[in-house]
Design an enzyme around this catalytic site. Sequence first.
Site, PDB file in Angstrom:
ATOM      1  N   ASP A   4      54.601  53.505  56.206  1.00 49.88           N
ATOM      2  CA  ASP A   4      56.026  53.688  56.481  1.00 49.88           C
ATOM      3  C   ASP A   4      56.759  52.353  56.454  1.00 49.88           C
ATOM      4  OD1 ASP A   4      58.233  55.247  57.194  1.00 49.88           O
ATOM      5  OD2 ASP A   4      57.098  56.370  58.699  1.00 49.88           O
ATOM      6  N   ASP A  45      63.725  61.855  55.768  1.00 48.43           N
ATOM      7  CA  ASP A  45      62.919  62.930  56.362  1.00 48.43           C
ATOM      8  C   ASP A  45      63.601  64.286  56.219  1.00 48.43           C
ATOM      9  OD1 ASP A  45      61.704  60.627  57.141  1.00 48.43           O
ATOM     10  OD2 ASP A  45      61.375  61.257  59.210  1.00 48.43           O
TER      11      ASP A  45
HETATM   12  C1  GAL Z   1      59.315  58.408  59.401  1.00 47.78           C
HETATM   13  C2  GAL Z   1      58.657  59.100  58.240  1.00 47.78           C
HETATM   14  C3  GAL Z   1      58.177  60.433  58.732  1.00 47.78           C
HETATM   15  C4  GAL Z   1      57.200  60.244  59.875  1.00 47.78           C
HETATM   16  C5  GAL Z   1      57.815  59.401  60.967  1.00 47.78           C
HETATM   17  C6  GAL Z   1      56.813  59.029  62.027  1.00 47.78           C
HETATM   18  O1  GAL Z   1      59.819  57.180  58.999  1.00 47.78           O
HETATM   19  O2  GAL Z   1      59.555  59.219  57.181  1.00 47.78           O
HETATM   20  O3  GAL Z   1      57.616  61.181  57.688  1.00 47.78           O
HETATM   21  O4  GAL Z   1      56.036  59.647  59.380  1.00 47.78           O
HETATM   22  O5  GAL Z   1      58.376  58.221  60.446  1.00 47.78           O
HETATM   23  O6  GAL Z   1      57.363  58.232  63.023  1.00 47.78           O
END
Ligand code: GAL
Length: 670
Positions: free
Chosen positions: A401, A459
């Site tokens: 991430d 997301d």
């Molecule tokens: C976001 C990511 C999500 C999930 C989340 C966890 O940045 O896009 O899919 O992994 O973090 O904190």
Amino acid sequence: MKRLLIALFAVLSSSVVAQNVITPPTTEEGFKVIELSKMDLSKTTCGWSTPKANKSIEGHPITIAGKTYASGVGTHATGRINVKLNGSAMRFKAQLGIDDEVVPNKGNVKYTIKGIGENGLSSVLAEGTIVSGGLTQNIDVDVNGYKYLIIDLDENGENSYDHVDVANAYFTWDDDEGAASPPYIVSNDEIGVALACATAVFSQPGVRFMHKIRASQPNALISVSNLPKGLKWNAERCLVDGSIKKEGVYTYYAIVENDGEVQKMPITLTVSKDLQQPVPFMGWLSWNVWEEAIDEKIMLETANAAKRYGLDKLGYQYLCLDDWWHCCKERPADGFPDWDHAKFPNGMRYLTDTLHALGFKAGIYSDAAAHTCAGAFASYGYEKVDAKAYADWGFDLLKYDYCGAPPAAEEAQRRYTAMGNALKESGRNILFYMCEWGPREPWKWGAETGATCWRCTYDSRDYWDWGSKANGGHIGVIQGVDVMKHLWAYSGVNRFNDADMMMVGLHGTGRSSSYDAANYPTGRAGMTQEEYQSQFSLWAMYASPLTLSFDIRNISDDDLRIISNKEMIAINQDRMGQAAELVSDTLVSGQQVEVYVKDLENGDMAVAVFNRGAEPIHYTFFPEQAYLKGNKPYRFHDVWGVSPDKMAGPEGYDMQVLPHQTRVFRVSRK
Ligand code: GAL
């Protein structure tokens, strides 16, 4: 004394000759000097062997017309060096020639040095021809104000003996008291001047390969040269098609002509039987439904249920821990990562061993900064330690991430490359899944970091359409579609655009996928079954990894029907790895309708007709829209079984498409 100092300054500030070796200055006209040879040459393209810093292509001291240079790049035509200037470079200087290691008059190269402005337009700053045994060309060009500098080295008919030296090459750079970033070399993929498609492509030996070549200017003429044996150019459709038996790295060229300007862009094709992601990966991620509550018990119950429902056989192989498996907010004092021992009492190795024994693969999650999105310690600066730990723990996938990391694309590239390299050295084949959500256009450079898929969207929430209220934290299916539909030319085998986890099965029960549901445009999360099915269909057509995100320990018949549609999955998992091409996006009876076609390995076409509107429509699909010609009818096989199979020729296939529905057909001659 003063005169002596001036004389000394003059010597220091221009190229100096020491023992007959020419070296670049350390500063010039009050500016810093950045040598080309000190940049990362791995992103240059080179027609033979690998480019060398401060050496000729064969590894000798750089020598042109009897003069030897301490600094410079030894490369080979046809090749290209793209430098991102960051607005702070002043001049580019170099001595260009063919190395004396080549017999006179054999090597012959046409060079063009161009500046690309912020508006994408290019200007030729210098051009000419160099021959072995001939004169050295003195390059001294003003690059101030350009975004990129391109050094284009064309083989000029034939590439033998074209041992080009870009000698004594440097930029003068105004570092603006430390505020500016120095110039650095970028890939063709990133610069994307002439092409708007993948330029680093992959295939498996003996498997049909397809590469659709698209230019950034819609009226540009495209052709190709140097296609390896086994591949053919389909000029009508602008695509390379065929198969290559032998493993290896091949280079061919896309030639793009626009407004009298011709650009020859190298394409690298890696043919290997060991590609990490020959088809989009499929699986399940813990985040949407569990967040920090994920633990060993849930993971194993999930795996057992996945087995019970036959999800493994359908291809859902990767069961992934998302954020917050960690022991703590800060990395333990010994510098090594650790898990939450209360949640994973038997440890990670036990978890992955059990998943493996059940026939699954195991995924883990981290972030390219100090902390993950949810606030646990992350991997920046600890890439090697963490990659090694994930390998020792037995993981097969890393979702990486980008929360808390700097916004600049070049920094993202550095951080992803650091982890990509660490994974390669980890001793285990770990699929590298980038998740920077799309703002830095990872589809243009992700493959170079070692990643084989990259998130292209923020997301996804369990909701259809956020309209103008969509933002980084809230996007619906429609917002994902609006990103994905334009990116198909960047996808292919081992380089997939990821559209995020699918919402099927959630029905508003998720955690982050339905957070803040009171603020959703309708005040609640969740979608209709038709909408979940549409998302599944479109994600499959886009060749996105197919990832589930609901609690699969209990799956309703209705949800199981969607996620286990074998024909839809086969379209996604087709070995040619093509993402569906958007062939029409228009209003039909006042409703916005998108039509996609996806080339399949056996010559069939998958066709999807997606009604975004709120009213049902009638639509006639003509085989010609899927490049299927002739008077003989084609068989339209309805993948979701809405209508019985039907034959249709040039008169087209009539269908009804309900609001938010996606009709999918496999169209074939059989
Ligand atoms: C976001 C990511 C999500 C999930 C989340 C966890 O940045 O896009 O899919 O992994 O973090 O904190």
